[in-house]
Design a protein around this motif. Structure first.
Motif, PDB file in Angstrom:
ATOM      1  N   THR A  37       0.839  -1.199   0.000  1.00  0.00           N
ATOM      2  CA  THR A  37       0.000   0.000   0.000  1.00  0.00           C
ATOM      3  C   THR A  37       0.873   1.248   0.000  1.00  0.00           C
ATOM      4  OG1 THR A  37      -1.815  -1.108   1.142  1.00  0.00           O
ATOM      5  CG2 THR A  37      -1.762   1.290   1.278  1.00  0.00           C
ATOM      6  N   VAL A  38       0.569   2.171  -0.881  1.00  0.00           N
ATOM      7  CA  VAL A  38       1.385   3.376  -1.001  1.00  0.00           C
ATOM      8  C   VAL A  38       0.519   4.624  -0.897  1.00  0.00           C
ATOM      9  CG1 VAL A  38       3.051   2.212  -2.496  1.00  0.00           C
ATOM     10  CG2 VAL A  38       1.195   3.549  -3.523  1.00  0.00           C
ATOM     11  N   THR A  39       1.144   5.700  -0.454  1.00  0.00           N
ATOM     12  CA  THR A  39       0.597   7.034  -0.667  1.00  0.00           C
ATOM     13  C   THR A  39       1.178   7.531  -1.985  1.00  0.00           C
ATOM     14  OG1 THR A  39       0.407   7.541   1.687  1.00  0.00           O
ATOM     15  CG2 THR A  39       0.507   9.409   0.170  1.00  0.00           C
ATOM     16  N   HIS A  40       0.303   7.822  -2.932  1.00  0.00           N
ATOM     17  CA  HIS A  40       0.770   8.209  -4.259  1.00  0.00           C
ATOM     18  C   HIS A  40       1.309   9.640  -4.244  1.00  0.00           C
ATOM     19  CE1 HIS A  40      -0.485   4.597  -6.314  1.00  0.00           C
ATOM     20  NE2 HIS A  40      -1.630   4.641  -5.663  1.00  0.00           N
ATOM     21  N   ARG A  41       2.193   9.882  -5.159  1.00  0.00           N
ATOM     22  CA  ARG A  41       2.858  11.178  -5.236  1.00  0.00           C
ATOM     23  C   ARG A  41       1.884  12.270  -5.678  1.00  0.00           C
ATOM     24  NH1 ARG A  41       4.129  13.021 -10.286  1.00  0.00           N
ATOM     25  NH2 ARG A  41       3.807  11.583 -12.032  1.00  0.00           N
ATOM     26  N   ASP A  42       2.243  13.497  -5.372  1.00  0.00           N
ATOM     27  CA  ASP A  42       1.520  14.669  -5.859  1.00  0.00           C
ATOM     28  C   ASP A  42       2.052  15.072  -7.231  1.00  0.00           C
ATOM     29  OD1 ASP A  42       0.165  14.713  -3.494  1.00  0.00           O
ATOM     30  OD2 ASP A  42       1.167  16.484  -2.684  1.00  0.00           O
ATOM     31  N   SER A  43       1.290  15.905  -7.901  1.00  0.00           N
ATOM     32  CA  SER A  43       1.755  16.537  -9.137  1.00  0.00           C
ATOM     33  C   SER A  43       2.155  17.963  -8.807  1.00  0.00           C
ATOM     34  CB  SER A  43       0.650  16.531 -10.192  1.00  0.00           C
ATOM     35  OG  SER A  43       0.315  15.200 -10.552  1.00  0.00           O
ATOM     36  N   ILE A  44       3.357  18.350  -9.179  1.00  0.00           N
ATOM     37  CA  ILE A  44       3.889  19.675  -8.840  1.00  0.00           C
ATOM     38  C   ILE A  44       4.435  20.323 -10.104  1.00  0.00           C
ATOM     39  CG2 ILE A  44       5.577  20.952  -7.463  1.00  0.00           C
ATOM     40  CD1 ILE A  44       5.422  18.614  -5.442  1.00  0.00           C
ATOM     41  N   SER A  45       4.000  21.556 -10.329  1.00  0.00           N
ATOM     42  CA  SER A  45       4.445  22.298 -11.506  1.00  0.00           C
ATOM     43  C   SER A  45       4.926  23.669 -11.061  1.00  0.00           C
ATOM     44  CB  SER A  45       3.291  22.431 -12.513  1.00  0.00           C
ATOM     45  OG  SER A  45       3.670  23.241 -13.599  1.00  0.00           O
ATOM     46  N   ALA A  46       6.218  23.896 -11.194  1.00  0.00           N
ATOM     47  CA  ALA A  46       6.808  25.169 -10.765  1.00  0.00           C
ATOM     48  C   ALA A  46       7.206  25.975 -11.987  1.00  0.00           C
ATOM     49  CB  ALA A  46       8.018  24.921  -9.872  1.00  0.00           C
ATOM     50  N   ASP A  47       6.592  27.143 -12.141  1.00  0.00           N
ATOM     51  CA  ASP A  47       7.052  28.040 -13.203  1.00  0.00           C
ATOM     52  C   ASP A  47       7.762  29.235 -12.572  1.00  0.00           C
ATOM     53  OD1 ASP A  47       5.121  29.891 -12.378  1.00  0.00           O
ATOM     54  OD2 ASP A  47       3.649  29.189 -13.844  1.00  0.00           O
ATOM     55  N   LYS A  48       8.052  30.233 -13.355  1.00  0.00           N
ATOM     56  CA  LYS A  48       8.881  31.328 -12.858  1.00  0.00           C
ATOM     57  C   LYS A  48       8.196  32.176 -11.795  1.00  0.00           C
ATOM     58  CE  LYS A  48      11.649  31.741 -17.081  1.00  0.00           C
ATOM     59  NZ  LYS A  48      12.049  32.635 -18.205  1.00  0.00           N
ATOM     60  N   GLN A  49       6.847  32.272 -11.855  1.00  0.00           N
ATOM     61  CA  GLN A  49       6.142  33.163 -10.934  1.00  0.00           C
ATOM     62  C   GLN A  49       5.345  32.436  -9.840  1.00  0.00           C
ATOM     63  OE1 GLN A  49       5.989  34.063 -14.453  1.00  0.00           O
ATOM     64  NE2 GLN A  49       7.720  35.380 -13.910  1.00  0.00           N
ATOM     65  N   SER A  50       5.004  31.163 -10.050  1.00  0.00           N
ATOM     66  CA  SER A  50       4.131  30.484  -9.092  1.00  0.00           C
ATOM     67  C   SER A  50       4.377  28.984  -9.129  1.00  0.00           C
ATOM     68  CB  SER A  50       2.666  30.782  -9.403  1.00  0.00           C
ATOM     69  OG  SER A  50       2.311  30.258 -10.678  1.00  0.00           O
ATOM     70  N   ILE A  51       3.880  28.307  -8.087  1.00  0.00           N
ATOM     71  CA  ILE A  51       3.983  26.858  -8.032  1.00  0.00           C
ATOM     72  C   ILE A  51       2.590  26.281  -7.801  1.00  0.00           C
ATOM     73  CG2 ILE A  51       4.556  26.870  -5.548  1.00  0.00           C
ATOM     74  CD1 ILE A  51       6.309  24.362  -6.179  1.00  0.00           C
ATOM     75  N   THR A  52       2.247  25.261  -8.593  1.00  0.00           N
ATOM     76  CA  THR A  52       0.954  24.599  -8.487  1.00  0.00           C
ATOM     77  C   THR A  52       1.183  23.171  -8.016  1.00  0.00           C
ATOM     78  OG1 THR A  52       0.093  25.930 -10.311  1.00  0.00           O
ATOM     79  CG2 THR A  52      -1.152  23.966  -9.727  1.00  0.00           C
ATOM     80  N   PHE A  53       0.352  22.713  -7.106  1.00  0.00           N
ATOM     81  CA  PHE A  53       0.512  21.383  -6.518  1.00  0.00           C
ATOM     82  C   PHE A  53      -0.876  20.768  -6.337  1.00  0.00           C
ATOM     83  CE2 PHE A  53       0.669  24.871  -3.523  1.00  0.00           C
ATOM     84  CZ  PHE A  53      -0.364  24.583  -2.627  1.00  0.00           C
ATOM     85  N   PHE A  54      -0.999  19.490  -6.644  1.00  0.00           N
ATOM     86  CA  PHE A  54      -2.288  18.833  -6.414  1.00  0.00           C
ATOM     87  C   PHE A  54      -2.096  17.327  -6.290  1.00  0.00           C
ATOM     88  CE2 PHE A  54      -1.984  19.119 -11.073  1.00  0.00           C
ATOM     89  CZ  PHE A  54      -2.285  17.814 -11.474  1.00  0.00           C
ATOM     90  N   HIS A  55      -3.071  16.702  -5.659  1.00  0.00           N
ATOM     91  CA  HIS A  55      -3.137  15.245  -5.550  1.00  0.00           C
ATOM     92  C   HIS A  55      -4.399  14.800  -6.261  1.00  0.00           C
ATOM     93  CE1 HIS A  55      -1.924  11.449  -3.552  1.00  0.00           C
ATOM     94  NE2 HIS A  55      -3.204  11.145  -3.730  1.00  0.00           N
ATOM     95  N   HIS A  56      -4.263  13.814  -7.122  1.00  0.00           N
ATOM     96  CA  HIS A  56      -5.408  13.329  -7.902  1.00  0.00           C
ATOM     97  C   HIS A  56      -5.616  11.846  -7.639  1.00  0.00           C
ATOM     98  CE1 HIS A  56      -8.260  12.855 -11.170  1.00  0.00           C
ATOM     99  NE2 HIS A  56      -7.534  11.857 -11.664  1.00  0.00           N
ATOM    100  N   ASN A  57      -6.818  11.510  -7.150  1.00  0.00           N
ATOM    101  CA  ASN A  57      -7.176  10.100  -6.979  1.00  0.00           C
ATOM    102  C   ASN A  57      -7.597   9.514  -8.323  1.00  0.00           C
ATOM    103  OD1 ASN A  57      -6.817  10.548  -4.262  1.00  0.00           O
ATOM    104  ND2 ASN A  57      -9.002  10.542  -3.763  1.00  0.00           N
TER     105      ASN A  57
END
Length: 758
Positions: free
Chosen positions: A171-191
């Protein structure tokens, strides 16, 4: 009641009704030194977002958690950890302060030259970080994430999931999706499509109705974005905090300025990732920082005007902690999901709760999506008297969402009506995967948990039924949407126990025409019980309350007569004798004692059949004082309710003793972080039971009367404002043993107020 006679206060009220009581503004809570680690954090939040804020080595840290952030395994995942560094650096010398501004709901950190204000928009999931300096400064803002790759969970670590000990290997905790651009960082977890919901449905033989079941986990996405005008990506790094490796993305302001701002926008959506991104953009577009701040601070001020308990001298610390804990509850007052008993939104690194728990900040005992309802109820009962009806809605809606699944359980397993709600219950209305019983005997009833603690434990839903019915009288809110839940809960007990009786013999009722509640259960304690007192009392009270509601609202005669007939079928409460004292019995009989909860006292609380100003109070007092189980199990820890029973029975000295134990400073730096008790830290059912007991020491109701100071020591100076039924508020001050101020609203209810102070 000891040493007192209830005396009418109508004349006293007339004297004081013209004397205004100043509106209560809670006092700021202040630290003058930084913290050592996350266990020394301070709560901050609003709406549906909670944060742990602390300063360590000149860096401002905060965790962010939002309700409803359930992963595939039903763990509540934090959104991440954020760090703020100031350039020049924040000083932590004599001018340092970290303040929880209770009246406005935000936290500030200052060194006298630079101030950082952190606040959450109550009506939008947006966190604001406002930085001001007397001189121009730069800001370095970092986002830390420890879910950068799939993480296999160890044996004990799986307890944060709904699998608990029964988690499949791997059983695992799945990784998040992370997108870092020059001005901001977006992060989310998707089931994904498949979650623990699917495993639970298969385990519990509900596949035939799976396609019509409510499923809150499938394709759920949650996360957010950190951004700031004039900030750029400076770099990435790795580190370890409290035994947990993490990656960090560091942003820095381009220019130095006297004012800098950061914004963390959160979003949740059940669907595909583009839908989540659309929800995030909608929230960002709706932000108007100045207007949002004004509205948020107005909400907090109104929150504090609803009610107050403020004391000095002997009770100063416990009333302060009551207020601090109520602030913690306010952080999730406007949310889709209820506040969890085991840490709420404010759990911190688990190694600081138990040194053996070297797990990530997402860990907590007893899972995230599973709701232990015996514990949840204690978080929500005090909201009636505090007037926080908006905060109760999330818990009421929780039951409404899962009602259909609970009804399907009754239909699939037993082919009868009613909603089969269990005790440790998932956010989709089925029993917890682990607690259901992994190694079940062949042919065992699939609707029953194969579990020594939880078998035949159905009662707790009745308490939420009663909360709903009482909330109409307290608030005058329209509760019609919840009545199907109340009816279906009662229908289950009627249908199921008649069904079981017919399996055993030809008659479905006993010789007196009463339900045979067997096998029953007095919470998790008195097992295989016959007519358990907690169940009988709950059925009597809720059925009577529903009849009163239906009569008031001119419901159809068929429905009204149905529940009048049910009321006649409910058996009587059981009694026994101990050392010459007639006392309440846990049941007619029971097979074993499995836990430590004296449910023979449930007719006192939560059901208020016995209490101050009510008949036969001595019988209930003797139960508290002489019953062997009540004496053996007595405690103030965690969900223990002895403080409430003592208050409700007018045992003033005992209520005061237990209130001081229950609401004294917890073991962490923030004094309302209690626990772990039987659960986790901060222990919210510890705080909730403390709130209930303190409220009941100050105000109770009986036979249309409002009794003030029914179990309050005369030597404890206090000012309170609390709510009562019939949309009434009572505000009073006790000083040096005398009531010096009293305001009752509406004034017409002044005649109903009586006092135990003479």
């Amino acid at each position: 009641m000891k040493k007192s006679i209830l005396c009418a206060l109508a004349l006293v009220a007339q004297l004081f009704a013209t004397q205004p009581i100043n509106a209560q503004i809670p006092i700021d809570y202040v630290w003058k030194t930084p913290s050592k680690n996350s266990s020394e954090s301070m709560p901050c939040g609003g709406g549906s977002v909670g944060m742990n804020v602390w300063v360590e080595n000149g860096t401002i840290f905060f965790y962010v958690c939002r309700t409803g952030s359930f992963d595939e395994n039903n763990t509540i995942l934090k959104q991440g950890r954020f760090r703020i560094n100031l350039i020049p650096a924040l000083k932590t010398d004599a001018n340092f302060s970290q303040i929880l501004h209770l009246s406005d709901g935000y936290v500030s950190v200052s060194d006298g030259e630079k101030t950082v204000n952190i606040w959450v928009d109550v009506f939008k999931p947006v966190i604001h970080v406002d930085i001001d300096g007397k001189q121009s400064l730069k800001v370095e803002a970092s986002y830390d994430n420890w879910r950068i790759e799939d993480k296999q969970l160890g044996d004990r670590e799986r307890f944060q999931t709904s699998y608990k000990w029964s988690a499949p290997k791997g059983t695992v905790t799945h990784r998040d999706s992370i997108s870092a651009d020059k001005q901001s960082i977006t992060f989310f977890h998707h089931n994904g499509e498949l979650t623990i919901f699917d495993a639970t449905v298969a385990q519990q033989k509900m596949e035939s109705v799976k396609t019509i079941m409510y499923n809150p986990l499938k394709n759920l996405t949650f996360g957010g974005e950190m951004s700031g005008n004039g900030f750029f990506l400076k770099g990435e790094n790795k580190g370890v905090y409290a035994d947990t490796p993490y990656s960090t993305w560091i942003y820095e302001s381009v220019n130095a300025a006297k004012h800098q701002q950061l914004q963390i926008t959160l979003a949740s959506a059940q669907g595909d990732i583009p839908q989540w991104k659309n929800e995030l953009e909608k929230t960002k577009t709706a932000v108007n920082t100045k207007k949002d701040k004004d509205i948020t601070r107005k909400w907090w001020k109104q929150y504090w005007q609803r009610s107050v308990i403020e004391g000095n001298g002997e009770c100063a610390a416990i009333t302060r902690n009551y207020t601090l804990f109520r602030y913690m509850l306010g952080c999730n007052a406007i949310s889709e999901w209820p506040t969890k008993f085991n840490g709420g939104l404010l759990a911190f690194d688990p190694v600081y709760v138990d040194k053996n728990n070297h797990f990530t900040p997402d860990y907590r005992n007893w899972g995230g999506g599973v709701h232990t309802m015996q514990n949840q109820r204690l978080v929500y009962w005090p909201m009636l008297k505090s007037g926080d009806y908006d905060a109760m809605k999330s818990q009421f809606d929780f039951y409404l969402r899962i009602l259909g699944n609970a009804q399907l359980r009754s239909n699939v397993y037993w082919n009868h009506k009613g909603a089969a709600f269990t005790e440790q219950m998932e956010n989709f209305g089925l029993p917890n995967f682990d607690e259901y019983g992994k190694k079940r005997p062949v042919g065992y009833d699939p609707g029953i948990q194969y579990n020594a603690w939880l078998e035949y434990t159905w009662d707790t839903a009745l308490e939420f039924c009663e909360m709903i019915l009482e909330s109409e009288s307290y608030s005058n809110n329209n509760i019609s949407e919840y009545i199907p839940f109340v009816k279906s809960t009662l229908d289950f007990f009627d249908e199921h126990y008649r069904y079981l009786a017919k399996l055993r013999g030809i008659k479905e009722l006993d010789g007196d025409g009463k339900l045979i509640i067997y096998p029953g259960s007095g919470a998790e304690t008195f097992k295989m019980a016959y007519n358990p007192t907690s169940t009988v009392a709950g059925l009597k009270v809720v059925t009577s309350s529903l009849i009163a509601y239906l009569s008031k609202h001119n419901s159809d005669s068929i429905s009204l007569n149905k529940y009048k007939e049910l009321l006649q079928r409910i058996p009587d409460i059981s009694f026994r004798e101990v050392d010459g004292h007639k006392i309440l019995s846990p049941a007619v009989t029971w097979a074993r004692v499995n836990n430590t909860e004296p449910t023979e006292l449930y007719p006192v609380f939560p059901w208020h059949i016995y209490g101050v100003g009510k008949p036969d109070i001595k019988l209930a007092q003797d139960t508290y004082l002489y019953d062997p189980f009540a004496l053996k199990f007595r405690s103030h820890v965690g969900w223990k309710q002895d403080n409430i029973w003592a208050a409700d029975l007018g045992l003033t000295d005992e209520a005061a003793r237990l209130a001081q134990l229950k609401l004294s400073d917890g073991p962490y730096r923030f004094p309302a972080f209690w626990g772990p008790g039987f659960d986790w830290s901060p222990d919210h059912n510890w705080g909730g039971s403390g709130m209930i007991g303190l409220q009941d020491m100050l105000l109770q109701e009986a036979d249309g009367k409002i009794i003030i100071f029914p179990a309050w020591p005369k030597s404890w100076n206090v000012h309170f404002k609390l709510h009562a039924t019939q949309k009434t508020t009572v505000e009073a001050t006790l000083k040096d043993g005398k009531i010096t101020e009293l305001i009752v609203s509406p004034k017409s209810r002044t005649k109903d107020v009586v006092s135990n102070i003479n």
